[in-house]
Design a protein around this motif. Structure first.
Motif, short mmCIF file in Angstrom:
data_model
loop_
_atom_site.label_atom_id
_atom_site.label_comp_id
_atom_site.label_asym_id
_atom_site.label_seq_id
_atom_site.Cartn_x
_atom_site.Cartn_y
_atom_site.Cartn_z
N PRO A 144 27.71 -24.86 -17.12
CA PRO A 144 27.91 -24.30 -15.78
C PRO A 144 26.77 -24.63 -14.84
CG PRO A 144 27.41 -22.57 -17.38
CD PRO A 144 27.68 -23.82 -18.16
N PHE A 145 27.10 -25.04 -13.64
CA PHE A 145 26.25 -25.43 -12.53
C PHE A 145 25.43 -26.69 -12.81
CE2 PHE A 145 22.55 -25.16 -9.62
CZ PHE A 145 23.27 -25.33 -8.45
N ILE A 146 24.86 -26.85 -14.00
CA ILE A 146 24.13 -28.07 -14.33
C ILE A 146 25.06 -29.27 -14.18
CG2 ILE A 146 22.93 -29.36 -16.14
CD1 ILE A 146 21.32 -27.05 -15.00
N GLY A 147 26.30 -29.12 -14.66
CA GLY A 147 27.28 -30.18 -14.53
C GLY A 147 27.55 -30.52 -13.08
N ASN A 148 27.69 -29.49 -12.24
CA ASN A 148 27.93 -29.72 -10.81
C ASN A 148 26.75 -30.44 -10.16
OD1 ASN A 148 29.07 -26.51 -11.23
ND2 ASN A 148 30.51 -28.09 -10.60
N LEU A 149 25.54 -29.99 -10.52
CA LEU A 149 24.32 -30.56 -9.95
C LEU A 149 24.16 -32.03 -10.35
CD1 LEU A 149 21.98 -29.44 -8.21
CD2 LEU A 149 20.70 -29.09 -10.33
N VAL A 150 24.38 -32.31 -11.62
CA VAL A 150 24.25 -33.70 -12.11
C VAL A 150 25.31 -34.58 -11.47
CG1 VAL A 150 24.41 -35.19 -14.14
CG2 VAL A 150 23.16 -33.03 -14.27
N SER A 151 26.54 -34.09 -11.39
CA SER A 151 27.62 -34.87 -10.78
C SER A 151 27.31 -35.23 -9.33
CB SER A 151 28.93 -34.08 -10.85
OG SER A 151 29.98 -34.79 -10.24
N SER A 152 26.77 -34.28 -8.58
CA SER A 152 26.42 -34.52 -7.17
C SER A 152 25.30 -35.53 -7.06
CB SER A 152 26.02 -33.20 -6.50
OG SER A 152 27.06 -32.25 -6.61
N THR A 153 24.33 -35.44 -7.97
CA THR A 153 23.21 -36.39 -7.97
C THR A 153 23.69 -37.80 -8.28
OG1 THR A 153 21.71 -34.63 -8.71
CG2 THR A 153 20.95 -36.90 -8.98
N LEU A 154 24.58 -37.92 -9.26
CA LEU A 154 25.13 -39.23 -9.61
C LEU A 154 25.94 -39.81 -8.46
CD1 LEU A 154 26.31 -38.48 -13.27
CD2 LEU A 154 24.39 -39.96 -12.60
N ALA A 155 26.59 -38.93 -7.68
CA ALA A 155 27.44 -39.39 -6.58
C ALA A 155 26.62 -40.03 -5.46
CB ALA A 155 28.25 -38.23 -6.02
N ILE A 156 25.38 -39.58 -5.23
CA ILE A 156 24.57 -40.15 -4.16
C ILE A 156 23.63 -41.25 -4.66
CG2 ILE A 156 24.67 -38.02 -2.81
CD1 ILE A 156 21.70 -37.59 -3.58
N ALA A 157 23.63 -41.51 -5.97
CA ALA A 157 22.76 -42.55 -6.54
C ALA A 157 22.97 -43.92 -5.90
CB ALA A 157 22.93 -42.61 -8.05
N PRO A 158 24.21 -44.36 -5.59
CA PRO A 158 24.39 -45.67 -4.96
C PRO A 158 23.66 -45.80 -3.63
CG PRO A 158 26.47 -44.88 -5.82
CD PRO A 158 25.51 -43.73 -5.92
N PHE A 159 23.53 -44.70 -2.89
CA PHE A 159 22.81 -44.74 -1.62
C PHE A 159 21.30 -44.71 -1.85
CE2 PHE A 159 26.95 -42.79 -0.99
CZ PHE A 159 27.47 -43.62 -0.02
N PHE A 160 20.89 -44.05 -2.93
CA PHE A 160 19.46 -44.00 -3.26
C PHE A 160 18.93 -45.40 -3.56
CE2 PHE A 160 16.22 -43.86 -6.62
CZ PHE A 160 15.23 -43.14 -5.96
N VAL A 161 19.70 -46.20 -4.30
CA VAL A 161 19.22 -47.53 -4.68
C VAL A 161 19.10 -48.44 -3.45
CG1 VAL A 161 21.51 -48.49 -5.25
CG2 VAL A 161 19.47 -49.39 -6.38
N VAL A 162 20.02 -48.29 -2.48
CA VAL A 162 19.92 -49.07 -1.24
C VAL A 162 18.72 -48.60 -0.42
CG1 VAL A 162 21.10 -49.73 0.89
CG2 VAL A 162 22.40 -49.48 -1.22
N PHE A 163 18.52 -47.29 -0.41
CA PHE A 163 17.37 -46.70 0.29
C PHE A 163 16.05 -47.25 -0.27
CE2 PHE A 163 14.28 -43.24 -0.60
CZ PHE A 163 13.74 -43.10 0.66
N VAL A 164 15.93 -47.32 -1.59
CA VAL A 164 14.72 -47.86 -2.23
C VAL A 164 14.57 -49.34 -1.91
CG1 VAL A 164 13.64 -48.38 -4.45
CG2 VAL A 164 14.71 -46.15 -4.08
N TYR A 165 15.69 -50.07 -1.87
CA TYR A 165 15.63 -51.50 -1.60
C TYR A 165 15.02 -51.78 -0.23
CZ TYR A 165 17.24 -56.24 -0.55
OH TYR A 165 17.30 -57.57 -0.17
#
Length: 301
Positions: A144-165
């Motif tokens: 509970p909640f950890i799953g929601n938090l991890v899922s949301s983090t994984l969802a924005i990861a593609p934008f994070f990698v472009v941001f770092v680039y």
């Protein structure tokens, strides 16, 4: 007129497209390019951004990883989805579990291959991303909640990698990211309310099952209220061009969302609420164009 064999092939292709949620991948790909052009690299000529081979490989690796993530998530949720999404599940089952797993491993191999074109650090990032999606699908989503938090983090990861680039660390980018993260987190928690029947049948320990829908609604309301803060900042503090109209509309929709949330008491109501947030997120992708409506014309050369 298609014969039986060709019809079956067409249905299997549609099934695979459904499993990998191709429409979501197209939207994320577009969002990565628009964010790069308008937010992360606004001073680089348009042609250089669009034709950047490294950015293309980042977007390609992201799309492949997301597709493989949907496959492994579908693999683990097959029984639950029969209850929560019976129509979609029937379409998804036209492709065998063995074929799904084979495709999963092929997509992951192609992801690492694409990342290797960029750098060794990109290989490490996408390898970690693949592992993160797997461990979420296999274990973490049941917490509970950890799953929601991890899922949301994984969802924005593609934008994070472009941001770092692009190495762009302006405050406006972080505020955009917080707005998106909170929206996705609220959406993930709405999905728990929407999918209670299947989650209970498969012993998923989600917040509405453990603590009741009222507790879940309270937490969702908190995240929606917190989402209003970056929305107001992007309207009042930062220069986002005409995109301020989008954030103003979001505030109205999110207030309406809160009213509807506390009146909701059936799955169909939660589906509507889920669709409201999905609409806000997808509309946000196209609203990036409002940051500078003349940017394409001014930066072609």
């Amino acid at each position: 007129m298609l014969n039986r064999k060709n019809k079956l092939l067409l249905f299997k292709l549609l099934s695979l497209f459904s499993v990998v949620r191709g429409y979501n991948i197209l939207v994320i790909t577009l969002a990565q390019y628009l964010a790069s052009i308008y937010i992360l690299a606004p001073d680089i000529p348009l042609g250089e951004v669009v034709l950047d081979a490294n950015l293309f490989m980042i977007v390609t690796a992201s799309a492949l990883t997301i597709a493989s993530g949907y496959i492994i998530n579908n693999f683990y949720d097959a029984e639950k989805d029969l209850i929560n999404k019976p129509t979609k599940s029937m379409l998804d089952r036209l492709v065998s579990q063995r074929f799904k797993l084979t495709t999963y491993f092929i997509l992951n191999f192609l992801t690492v291959f694409a990342a290797s074109y960029i750098s060794f650090r990109a290989v490490l990032f996408f390898s970690s991303y693949i592992f993160g999606i797997w461990i979420y699908s296999h274990k973490l989503k049941r917490i509970p909640f950890i799953g929601n938090l991890v899922s949301s983090t994984l969802a924005i990861a593609p934008f994070f990698v472009v941001f770092v680039y692009y190495q762009n660390f302006q405050a406006v980018i972080f505020v955009h990211a917080i707005f998106l993260f909170l929206l996705i987190l609220a959406r993930e928690m709405i999905k728990d309310l929407e999918n209670m029947a299947g989650d209970m049948a498969q012993n998923y320990r989600t917040i509405p099952i453990l603590y009741g829908p009222k507790t879940s609604k309270t937490m969702i309301s908190l995240f929606i209220v917190l989402t209003l803060i970056p929305a107001l900042l992007l309207i009042k503090t930062f220069d986002v061009g005409y995109m301020y109209l989008y954030f103003a509309a979001c505030i109205v929709l999110l207030v309406l969302f809160l009213v509807l949330l506390w009146r909701a008491d059936a799955k169909k109501h939660y589906v509507w609420l889920h669709n409201i947030i999905k609409f806000i997120i997808v509309a946000g992708v196209f609203s990036i164009l409002l940051i500078d409506v003349e940017v394409v014309l001014n930066r072609i050369l």
